[in-house]
Scaffold this motif. Structure first.
Motif, PDB file in Angstrom:
ATOM      1  N   LYS A  70       4.890  14.716 -11.359  1.00 57.03           N
ATOM      2  CA  LYS A  70       4.938  13.267 -11.176  1.00 57.03           C
ATOM      3  C   LYS A  70       6.338  12.803 -10.779  1.00 57.03           C
ATOM      4  O   LYS A  70       6.485  11.853  -9.995  1.00 57.03           O
ATOM      5  CB  LYS A  70       4.492  12.553 -12.454  1.00 57.03           C
ATOM      6  CG  LYS A  70       3.013  12.683 -12.740  1.00 57.03           C
ATOM      7  CD  LYS A  70       2.177  12.128 -11.600  1.00 57.03           C
ATOM      8  CE  LYS A  70       0.702  12.444 -11.783  1.00 57.03           C
ATOM      9  NZ  LYS A  70      -0.107  12.006 -10.610  1.00 57.03           N
TER      10      LYS A  70
ATOM     11  N   LYS B  59       1.480   3.198  -9.828  1.00 55.84           N
ATOM     12  CA  LYS B  59       0.490   4.208 -10.242  1.00 55.84           C
ATOM     13  C   LYS B  59       1.180   5.467 -10.753  1.00 55.84           C
ATOM     14  O   LYS B  59       0.866   5.955 -11.858  1.00 55.84           O
ATOM     15  CB  LYS B  59      -0.422   4.552  -9.067  1.00 55.84           C
ATOM     16  CG  LYS B  59      -1.463   5.627  -9.365  1.00 55.84           C
ATOM     17  CD  LYS B  59      -2.340   5.877  -8.150  1.00 55.84           C
ATOM     18  CE  LYS B  59      -3.406   6.932  -8.442  1.00 55.84           C
ATOM     19  NZ  LYS B  59      -2.835   8.265  -8.676  1.00 55.84           N
ATOM     20  N   VAL B  60       2.117   6.001  -9.973  1.00 54.03           N
ATOM     21  CA  VAL B  60       2.762   7.266 -10.341  1.00 54.03           C
ATOM     22  C   VAL B  60       3.605   7.111 -11.603  1.00 54.03           C
ATOM     23  O   VAL B  60       3.543   7.956 -12.515  1.00 54.03           O
ATOM     24  CB  VAL B  60       3.646   7.781  -9.172  1.00 54.03           C
ATOM     25  CG1 VAL B  60       4.485   8.971  -9.634  1.00 54.03           C
ATOM     26  CG2 VAL B  60       2.777   8.187  -7.996  1.00 54.03           C
TER      27      VAL B  60
ATOM     28  N   LEU C 232       9.551   7.605  -3.380  1.00 52.68           N
ATOM     29  CA  LEU C 232       9.155   6.196  -3.413  1.00 52.68           C
ATOM     30  C   LEU C 232      10.276   5.280  -3.895  1.00 52.68           C
ATOM     31  O   LEU C 232      10.134   4.052  -3.849  1.00 52.68           O
ATOM     32  CB  LEU C 232       7.942   6.014  -4.340  1.00 52.68           C
ATOM     33  CG  LEU C 232       6.661   6.748  -3.925  1.00 52.68           C
ATOM     34  CD1 LEU C 232       5.616   6.653  -5.022  1.00 52.68           C
ATOM     35  CD2 LEU C 232       6.118   6.186  -2.619  1.00 52.68           C
TER      36      LEU C 232
ATOM     37  N   SER D  81       0.798  -1.224   0.000  1.00 48.90           N
ATOM     38  CA  SER D  81       0.000   0.000   0.000  1.00 48.90           C
ATOM     39  C   SER D  81       0.834   1.279   0.000  1.00 48.90           C
ATOM     40  O   SER D  81       0.384   2.316  -0.505  1.00 48.90           O
ATOM     41  CB  SER D  81      -0.943   0.007   1.206  1.00 48.90           C
ATOM     42  OG  SER D  81      -0.200   0.009   2.411  1.00 48.90           O
ATOM     43  N   LYS D  82       2.048   1.216   0.582  1.00 58.22           N
ATOM     44  CA  LYS D  82       2.866   2.417   0.725  1.00 58.22           C
ATOM     45  C   LYS D  82       4.007   2.527  -0.285  1.00 58.22           C
ATOM     46  O   LYS D  82       4.563   3.607  -0.473  1.00 58.22           O
ATOM     47  CB  LYS D  82       3.455   2.488   2.136  1.00 58.22           C
ATOM     48  CG  LYS D  82       2.428   2.491   3.265  1.00 58.22           C
ATOM     49  CD  LYS D  82       1.569   3.741   3.230  1.00 58.22           C
ATOM     50  CE  LYS D  82       0.618   3.779   4.428  1.00 58.22           C
ATOM     51  NZ  LYS D  82      -0.250   4.981   4.395  1.00 58.22           N
ATOM     52  N   ASN D  83       4.368   1.418  -0.915  1.00 58.92           N
ATOM     53  CA  ASN D  83       5.518   1.462  -1.825  1.00 58.92           C
ATOM     54  C   ASN D  83       5.183   0.947  -3.225  1.00 58.92           C
ATOM     55  O   ASN D  83       5.155   1.716  -4.190  1.00 58.92           O
ATOM     56  CB  ASN D  83       6.670   0.648  -1.230  1.00 58.92           C
ATOM     57  CG  ASN D  83       7.907   0.687  -2.111  1.00 58.92           C
ATOM     58  OD1 ASN D  83       8.123   1.639  -2.857  1.00 58.92           O
ATOM     59  ND2 ASN D  83       8.714  -0.355  -2.054  1.00 58.92           N
TER      60      ASN D  83
ATOM     61  N   GLU E 122       6.637  13.381  -7.149  1.00 59.47           N
ATOM     62  CA  GLU E 122       5.859  12.392  -6.397  1.00 59.47           C
ATOM     63  C   GLU E 122       6.591  11.054  -6.339  1.00 59.47           C
ATOM     64  O   GLU E 122       6.499  10.334  -5.333  1.00 59.47           O
ATOM     65  CB  GLU E 122       4.489  12.187  -7.050  1.00 59.47           C
ATOM     66  CG  GLU E 122       3.544  13.372  -6.898  1.00 59.47           C
ATOM     67  CD  GLU E 122       2.218  13.129  -7.594  1.00 59.47           C
ATOM     68  OE1 GLU E 122       1.873  11.940  -7.850  1.00 59.47           O
ATOM     69  OE2 GLU E 122       1.516  14.112  -7.905  1.00 59.47           O
ATOM     70  N   TYR E 123       7.300  10.733  -7.403  1.00 59.03           N
ATOM     71  CA  TYR E 123       7.959   9.422  -7.469  1.00 59.03           C
ATOM     72  C   TYR E 123       9.248   9.358  -6.660  1.00 59.03           C
ATOM     73  O   TYR E 123       9.534   8.324  -6.033  1.00 59.03           O
ATOM     74  CB  TYR E 123       8.259   9.048  -8.928  1.00 59.03           C
ATOM     75  CG  TYR E 123       9.173   7.855  -9.049  1.00 59.03           C
ATOM     76  CD1 TYR E 123       8.785   6.602  -8.574  1.00 59.03           C
ATOM     77  CD2 TYR E 123      10.443   7.985  -9.600  1.00 59.03           C
ATOM     78  CE1 TYR E 123       9.639   5.513  -8.662  1.00 59.03           C
ATOM     79  CE2 TYR E 123      11.299   6.901  -9.685  1.00 59.03           C
ATOM     80  CZ  TYR E 123      10.890   5.664  -9.220  1.00 59.03           C
ATOM     81  OH  TYR E 123      11.741   4.593  -9.302  1.00 59.03           O
TER      82      TYR E 123
ATOM     83  N   PRO F  12       1.704   2.480  -5.023  1.00 60.27           N
ATOM     84  CA  PRO F  12       1.841   3.905  -5.361  1.00 60.27           C
ATOM     85  C   PRO F  12       2.882   4.164  -6.445  1.00 60.27           C
ATOM     86  O   PRO F  12       2.686   5.030  -7.304  1.00 60.27           O
ATOM     87  CB  PRO F  12       2.274   4.540  -4.026  1.00 60.27           C
ATOM     88  CG  PRO F  12       1.721   3.638  -2.987  1.00 60.27           C
ATOM     89  CD  PRO F  12       1.855   2.258  -3.560  1.00 60.27           C
ATOM     90  N   THR F  13       3.989   3.411  -6.407  1.00 62.87           N
ATOM     91  CA  THR F  13       5.029   3.600  -7.427  1.00 62.87           C
ATOM     92  C   THR F  13       4.510   3.209  -8.803  1.00 62.87           C
ATOM     93  O   THR F  13       4.721   3.929  -9.785  1.00 62.87           O
ATOM     94  CB  THR F  13       6.275   2.758  -7.082  1.00 62.87           C
ATOM     95  OG1 THR F  13       6.811   3.209  -5.833  1.00 62.87           O
ATOM     96  CG2 THR F  13       7.343   2.910  -8.157  1.00 62.87           C
TER      97      THR F  13
END
Length: 226
Positions: free
Chosen positions: A93, A48-49, A100, A40-42, A96-97, A45-46
């Motif tokens: 983006k 997706k981004v 991560l 859920s945290k790594n 944001e990445y 999200p990675t």
């Protein structure tokens, strides 16, 4: 051995098994929690981004090609604005990445992506200048030459990052499933063992009590009340 001592021993053994089952359950849940947190945290999200970043890079390329081929001033201006917005979205983006990044492969692939993308963007400045001067042929040649190679390289490194995180998410999901299955099996085995041990110990205690009293306690109680 006194009856009270035997009962205390039985109670202590059963309590120990309960504590052991609880501790092992907590360890199993902790392992599942770690895997779920990674998902859920790594990993997710990675994916997706970086997937969105990949789409924006493709959008930038399409807008650039339309901008070059346009002969209408209004349409040219529209696509210049689109390019500016897409450029801004790409920068967002990337920001944001960056937090991560965790895997060694990502730490290698991301700088290579940035090098290719920055090179592509520098080429775009030349392409845009040529397009404004209506030097469409030269601009097209530039876009289909070195810029194309940089574009393809950038996409290749983004694909590497997505692949790394996809494999990581699959591993975390599998680890969580295994932790659940192993924990469930272990708890069942411990419960069966503790019940079996309690039954055996209880039988031994009852046998000892009967031996000490010489008769079944229930029978003695019946006799005492007559």
């Amino acid at each position: 051995m006194k009856l009270s001592t035997k009962l205390i021993t039985l109670s202590a053994i059963l309590s120990s098994f309960s504590v052991l089952i609880g501790l092992l359950s907590m360890l199993g849940m902790s392992s599942m929690n770690d895997d779920t947190r990674d998902l859920s945290k790594n990993w997710l999200p990675t994916i997706k981004v970086v997937g969105e970043l990949n789409g924006l890079v493709n959008e930038y390329r399409r807008n650039e090609l339309v901008h070059i081929l346009s002969n209408d001033d209004a349409l040219t201006k529209e696509y210049e604005n689109r390019l500016r917005k897409t450029e801004s979205d790409i920068k967002q983006k990337i920001k944001e990445y960056e937090p991560l990044i965790s895997e060694p492969e990502e730490k290698v692939a991301f700088p290579l992506f940035m090098a290719a993308w920055n090179g592509y963007f520098e080429n775009h400045k030349i392409v845009e200048m040529l397009a404004r001067q209506n030097k469409t042929e030269e601009a097209t040649k530039k876009v289909l030459g070195e810029a194309r190679d940089q574009y393809m390289t950038a996409l290749k490194h983004l694909a590497t990052i997505i692949e790394v995180n996809t494999k990581g998410s699959q591993k975390s999901a599998l680890d969580a499933e295994n932790a659940y299955s192993n924990g469930k099996l272990l708890n069942i085995c411990l419960i069966i063992f503790s019940l079996s041990a309690a039954t055996i110990i209880s039988a031994v205690i009852i046998k000892g009590v009967v031996k000490q009293l010489g008769e079944d306690p229930g029978y003695l109680h019946h006799v005492a009340n007559e």
